[in-house]
Design an enzyme around this catalytic site. Structure first.
Site, short mmCIF file in Angstrom:
data_model
loop_
_atom_site.label_atom_id
_atom_site.label_comp_id
_atom_site.label_asym_id
_atom_site.label_seq_id
_atom_site.Cartn_x
_atom_site.Cartn_y
_atom_site.Cartn_z
N MET A 30 0.70 -0.90 -0.10
CA MET A 30 -0.30 -0.09 0.33
C MET A 30 1.13 1.34 -0.21
O MET A 30 -0.25 2.33 0.62
CB MET A 30 -1.19 0.31 1.15
CG MET A 30 -1.52 -1.62 1.51
SD MET A 30 -3.45 -0.78 1.85
CE MET A 30 -2.92 -0.55 3.64
N GLY A 31 2.52 1.28 -0.25
CA GLY A 31 3.13 2.07 -0.81
C GLY A 31 3.67 2.64 0.86
O GLY A 31 3.51 2.36 1.34
N HIS A 37 9.13 -2.82 4.03
CA HIS A 37 8.49 -2.69 2.19
C HIS A 37 10.25 -3.57 1.38
O HIS A 37 9.79 -4.06 0.56
CB HIS A 37 7.53 -1.92 1.09
CG HIS A 37 6.74 -1.42 2.33
ND1 HIS A 37 6.60 -0.04 3.08
CD2 HIS A 37 5.67 -1.81 1.95
CE1 HIS A 37 5.52 0.14 3.62
NE2 HIS A 37 4.67 -1.22 2.89
N MET A 184 8.62 -2.37 11.94
CA MET A 184 8.23 -1.13 11.05
C MET A 184 7.20 -0.84 10.20
O MET A 184 6.42 -2.48 10.11
CB MET A 184 9.69 -1.11 9.85
CG MET A 184 10.59 -0.79 10.42
SD MET A 184 11.62 -0.26 9.07
CE MET A 184 12.85 -0.03 10.13
#
Ligand code: AMP
Length: 288
Positions: A30-31, A37, A184
């Site tokens: 989802m950015g 990520h 995170m």
């Protein structure tokens, strides 16, 4: 690295890479990228010849009272981080492309999607699984990279892949943490300064149970209680659930004689945080 919001264009580029004999890795997100990520993108780039990353804040997995509108959107810096991590293509579609008017089909994983986070976020996993099924059909990757930080999500997606005969191989990757242990998350930036100092308690609590497990404790209630008592001592932490469930089917565990997970979800102010560790009778406890 290229980026596109267009399904047809993305399919064309993936087909081209496949025709070149490259195997396709896929990282759905989802950015608002952090090192969790980028660790997935790097893993895909290491293992696969061609890596696609999707960035889509998926409206169907947010309830009306949740943070869809305020969810951080940082496309420009995400593109730079994706490129630096080895991505070959970023697919960033609009909501209208993914859910055109007349859209009526949803994928639901029964039972697994209704416990833990599924209980407090009804419909959440239905939205997650539906969008991942769509993305898998658009990209048709060979390998799908998911973070164990969202262990329930990864387990549910793996179930869907098996149940619906997707041919993709699911690769679950370890949780990336801040130096103080906090997992995170794009939502960590919502934390106030005071709550940010308290947030690492979640992982501390899990780690205390993990150590007890490593010393031979197998009683789930005792392991849960050890973690819960640490969280109870912090009045700002509002625990939503703390539970041990079996890794395969997410059934509750009483005595831990197969690979299981200790899951926690808690609110600090308005910010909801989740974390988990694995409790495995053969391998001991380890960070998921
Ligand atoms: P999200 O953008 O939050 O939907 O996450 C996209 C992917 O990144 C999911 O597979 C997550 O499990 C994974 N992820 C998020 N945070 C972490 C983390 N701290 N460590 C490893 N993977 C993560």
């Amino acid at each position: 690295m290229d980026h596109s919001s267009n399904i047809t264009e993305v399919r064309r580029q993936v087909d081209e890479a496949r025709a070149d004999g490259l195997n396709i890795g896929f990282v759905p997100t989802m950015g608002a990228f952090h090192r969790g990520h980028t660790s997935l993108i790097e893993a895909s780039a290491r293992i696969c010849g061609w890596t696609v990353v999707s960035i889509f804040v998926n409206p169907t997995q947010f309830a009306p009272n949740e943070d869809l509108d305020s969810y951080p959107r940082t496309l420009k810096s995400d593109l730079a981080k994706a490129q630096a991590s080895g991505a070959d293509l970023v697919f960033a579609p609009s909501a209208e492309q993914m859910y055109p008017s007349g859209f009526k089909t949803y994928v639901e994983v029964e039972e697994l999607g209704h416990v833990l986070c599924g209980k407090s976020r009804p419909g959440h996993f239905r939205g997650v699984v539906t969008v991942v099924a769509k993305l898998l059909n658009i990209i048709r990757p060979d390998a799908l990279f998911l973070g164990r930080k969202d262990a329930q999500q990864a387990i549910i997606i793996a179930r869907m892949v098996e149940d619906l005969d997707f041919t993709v191989e699911v690769k679950m990757r370890p949780t990336v943490r801040e130096a103080d242990g906090l997992a995170m998350s794009s939502r960590n930036q919502y934390l106030s300064v005071a709550h940010r100092t308290i947030a690492p308690r979640l992982f501390e609590a899990l780690s205390v149970s993990g150590r007890l497990f490593d010393h031979g404790e197998r009683n789930a209630a005792k392991l849960v209680d050890a973690a819960a008592s640490i969280l109870r001592a912090e009045s700002e932490i509002d625990v939503e659930y703390i539970e041990i469930r079996k890794a395969r089917g997410l059934e509750p565990a009483e005595s831990i004689n197969e690979s299981s997970l200790l899951f926690v979800a808690a609110k600090l102010g308005e910010t909801r945080l989740i974390d988990n560790i694995i409790l495995d009778p053969e391998m001991g406890s380890f960070e998921a």
